[in-house]
Design a protein around this motif. Structure first.
Motif, PDB file in Angstrom:
ATOM      1  N   GLY A   1      46.809   1.920  -3.912  1.00  0.00           N
ATOM      2  CA  GLY A   1      46.047   2.243  -2.705  1.00  0.00           C
ATOM      3  C   GLY A   1      44.769   1.456  -2.594  1.00  0.00           C
ATOM      4  N   SER A   2      43.958   1.428  -3.657  1.00  0.00           N
ATOM      5  CA  SER A   2      42.666   0.747  -3.575  1.00  0.00           C
ATOM      6  C   SER A   2      42.831  -0.769  -3.471  1.00  0.00           C
ATOM      7  N   SER A   3      43.867  -1.312  -4.108  1.00  0.00           N
ATOM      8  CA  SER A   3      44.093  -2.752  -3.994  1.00  0.00           C
ATOM      9  C   SER A   3      44.495  -3.126  -2.572  1.00  0.00           C
ATOM     10  N   GLY A   4      45.183  -2.205  -1.885  1.00  0.00           N
ATOM     11  CA  GLY A   4      45.523  -2.450  -0.480  1.00  0.00           C
ATOM     12  C   GLY A   4      44.273  -2.558   0.377  1.00  0.00           C
ATOM     13  N   THR A   5      43.273  -1.728   0.072  1.00  0.00           N
ATOM     14  CA  THR A   5      42.004  -1.799   0.789  1.00  0.00           C
ATOM     15  C   THR A   5      41.327  -3.141   0.538  1.00  0.00           C
ATOM     16  N   ALA A   6      41.384  -3.623  -0.712  1.00  0.00           N
ATOM     17  CA  ALA A   6      40.795  -4.916  -1.049  1.00  0.00           C
ATOM     18  C   ALA A   6      41.490  -6.052  -0.288  1.00  0.00           C
ATOM     19  N   VAL A   7      42.822  -5.943  -0.184  1.00  0.00           N
ATOM     20  CA  VAL A   7      43.575  -6.975   0.536  1.00  0.00           C
ATOM     21  C   VAL A   7      43.201  -6.979   2.022  1.00  0.00           C
ATOM     22  N   GLN A   8      42.971  -5.798   2.599  1.00  0.00           N
ATOM     23  CA  GLN A   8      42.516  -5.737   3.990  1.00  0.00           C
ATOM     24  C   GLN A   8      41.204  -6.481   4.160  1.00  0.00           C
ATOM     25  N   TYR A   9      40.311  -6.283   3.194  1.00  0.00           N
ATOM     26  CA  TYR A   9      39.003  -6.945   3.236  1.00  0.00           C
ATOM     27  C   TYR A   9      39.161  -8.461   3.144  1.00  0.00           C
ATOM     28  N   VAL A  10      40.016  -8.913   2.214  1.00  0.00           N
ATOM     29  CA  VAL A  10      40.255 -10.343   2.049  1.00  0.00           C
ATOM     30  C   VAL A  10      40.901 -10.921   3.303  1.00  0.00           C
ATOM     31  N   SER A  11      41.857 -10.194   3.874  1.00  0.00           N
ATOM     32  CA  SER A  11      42.556 -10.667   5.074  1.00  0.00           C
ATOM     33  C   SER A  11      41.609 -10.813   6.254  1.00  0.00           C
ATOM     34  N   ALA A  12      40.539 -10.021   6.233  1.00  0.00           N
ATOM     35  CA  ALA A  12      39.542 -10.104   7.309  1.00  0.00           C
ATOM     36  C   ALA A  12      38.512 -11.193   7.018  1.00  0.00           C
ATOM     37  N   GLY A  13      38.780 -12.025   6.008  1.00  0.00           N
ATOM     38  CA  GLY A  13      37.880 -13.121   5.684  1.00  0.00           C
ATOM     39  C   GLY A  13      36.571 -12.664   5.073  1.00  0.00           C
ATOM     40  N   GLY A  14      36.596 -11.524   4.373  1.00  0.00           N
ATOM     41  CA  GLY A  14      35.373 -11.032   3.763  1.00  0.00           C
ATOM     42  C   GLY A  14      34.421 -10.425   4.765  1.00  0.00           C
ATOM     43  N   ARG A  15      34.902 -10.236   5.994  1.00  0.00           N
ATOM     44  CA  ARG A  15      34.057  -9.638   7.037  1.00  0.00           C
ATOM     45  C   ARG A  15      34.746  -8.380   7.566  1.00  0.00           C
ATOM     46  N   GLY A  16      35.315  -7.633   6.631  1.00  0.00           N
ATOM     47  CA  GLY A  16      36.060  -6.448   7.009  1.00  0.00           C
ATOM     48  C   GLY A  16      35.192  -5.397   7.639  1.00  0.00           C
ATOM     49  N   PRO A  17      35.805  -4.437   8.333  1.00  0.00           N
ATOM     50  CA  PRO A  17      35.053  -3.353   8.950  1.00  0.00           C
ATOM     51  C   PRO A  17      34.325  -2.537   7.900  1.00  0.00           C
ATOM     52  N   ARG A  18      33.264  -1.878   8.285  1.00  0.00           N
ATOM     53  CA  ARG A  18      32.444  -1.102   7.362  1.00  0.00           C
ATOM     54  C   ARG A  18      33.273  -0.059   6.622  1.00  0.00           C
ATOM     55  N   ALA A  19      34.267   0.495   7.285  1.00  0.00           N
ATOM     56  CA  ALA A  19      35.099   1.512   6.666  1.00  0.00           C
ATOM     57  C   ALA A  19      35.795   0.966   5.428  1.00  0.00           C
ATOM     58  N   VAL A  20      36.202  -0.321   5.466  1.00  0.00           N
ATOM     59  CA  VAL A  20      36.868  -0.927   4.324  1.00  0.00           C
ATOM     60  C   VAL A  20      35.911  -1.012   3.154  1.00  0.00           C
ATOM     61  N   LEU A  21      34.683  -1.436   3.430  1.00  0.00           N
ATOM     62  CA  LEU A  21      33.701  -1.558   2.364  1.00  0.00           C
ATOM     63  C   LEU A  21      33.328  -0.184   1.798  1.00  0.00           C
ATOM     64  N   GLU A  22      33.184   0.794   2.693  1.00  0.00           N
ATOM     65  CA  GLU A  22      32.813   2.139   2.240  1.00  0.00           C
ATOM     66  C   GLU A  22      33.899   2.752   1.382  1.00  0.00           C
ATOM     67  N   ALA A  23      35.162   2.413   1.683  1.00  0.00           N
ATOM     68  CA  ALA A  23      36.288   2.959   0.909  1.00  0.00           C
ATOM     69  C   ALA A  23      36.256   2.463  -0.531  1.00  0.00           C
ATOM     70  N   ALA A  24      35.653   1.297  -0.741  1.00  0.00           N
ATOM     71  CA  ALA A  24      35.604   0.716  -2.074  1.00  0.00           C
ATOM     72  C   ALA A  24      34.420   1.224  -2.883  1.00  0.00           C
ATOM     73  N   GLU A  25      33.506   1.914  -2.256  1.00  0.00           N
ATOM     74  CA  GLU A  25      32.299   2.401  -2.945  1.00  0.00           C
ATOM     75  C   GLU A  25      32.580   3.678  -3.715  1.00  0.00           C
TER      76      GLU A  25
END
Length: 201
Positions: free
Chosen positions: A177-201
């Motif tokens: 699950g958490s790696s999927g969130t990381a992949v979303q962030y990478v797919s967004a070019g490191g400019r993922g939505p705030r929700a993606v970053l907050e999920a990793a905190e």
């Protein structure tokens, strides 16, 4: 000659015989992943996981080759065999189990069906869907290498006792699950939505 020696001596004096240690920032910031301020154990874990992943790919490729299919197709056949039940497995169910796209499952099962290893039929409860199951030839192929599959898995995971196996299963399931969130962030070019970053905190 004397001037040359003095010049060499000055140049040598300017070189350090010991490399300067690189001061790098930690690769993680979550306290649970740090020991004190060190990320050494985390980095060792990542290296170990990459090694295990490469070895699993090697094993999967070997078992697939024994059946005359690719590594991913081998995983697909095994997943279908375990999920099909009495009526067959849906493409979506197989995709979810393998954490791949439905398009991938549809494409690869089509190839396996052409080779007579998989059966595909329209879902009677949803005419838009397809149910897949292992064909008799596919069951024969899986059974033929069944003993080897068990031997390899017993060796690969032989370091685990029951408690360690349960803990690893839970940890890896959470990492999916958490790696999927990381992949979303990478797919967004490191400019993922705030929700993606907050999920990793």
């Amino acid at each position: 000659m004397s001037t040359f020696r003095k010049t060499r001596r000055r140049h040598s004096a300017g070189k350090s015989s010991t490399p300067t240690p690189a001061i790098l920032p930690p690769t993680v910031s979550r306290r649970a992943l740090l020991e004190g301020a060190s990320d050494r154990r985390f980095r060792a874990l990542v290296h170990d996981l990459l090694t295990i992943s490469a070895r699993m790919e090697l094993v999967r490729g070997h078992l697939g080759a024994r059946m005359g299919v690719s590594g991913p197709q081998y995983s697909l056949l095994i997943a279908v065999a375990h999920l099909q039940g009495d009526s067959g497995a849906s493409v979506t169910a197989v995709a979810n189990a393998l954490h791949v796209s439905s398009a991938f499952v549809a494409s690869e099962t089509g190839k396996l069906a052409q080779r007579g290893l998989v059966l595909k039929r329209t879902n009677p409860h949803d005419r838009r869907g397809v149910l897949v199951s292992i064909a008799p030839a596919g069951r024969i192929e899986i059974g033929r290498i069944g003993a080897e599959i068990r031997a390899i898995n017993d060796l690969f995971f032989g370091a685990l006792d029951g408690k360690a196996f349960a803990a690893l299963s839970a940890a890896v399931g959470a990492l999916v699950g958490s790696s999927g969130t990381a992949v979303q962030y990478v797919s967004a070019g490191g400019r993922g939505p705030r929700a993606v970053l907050e999920a990793a905190e």
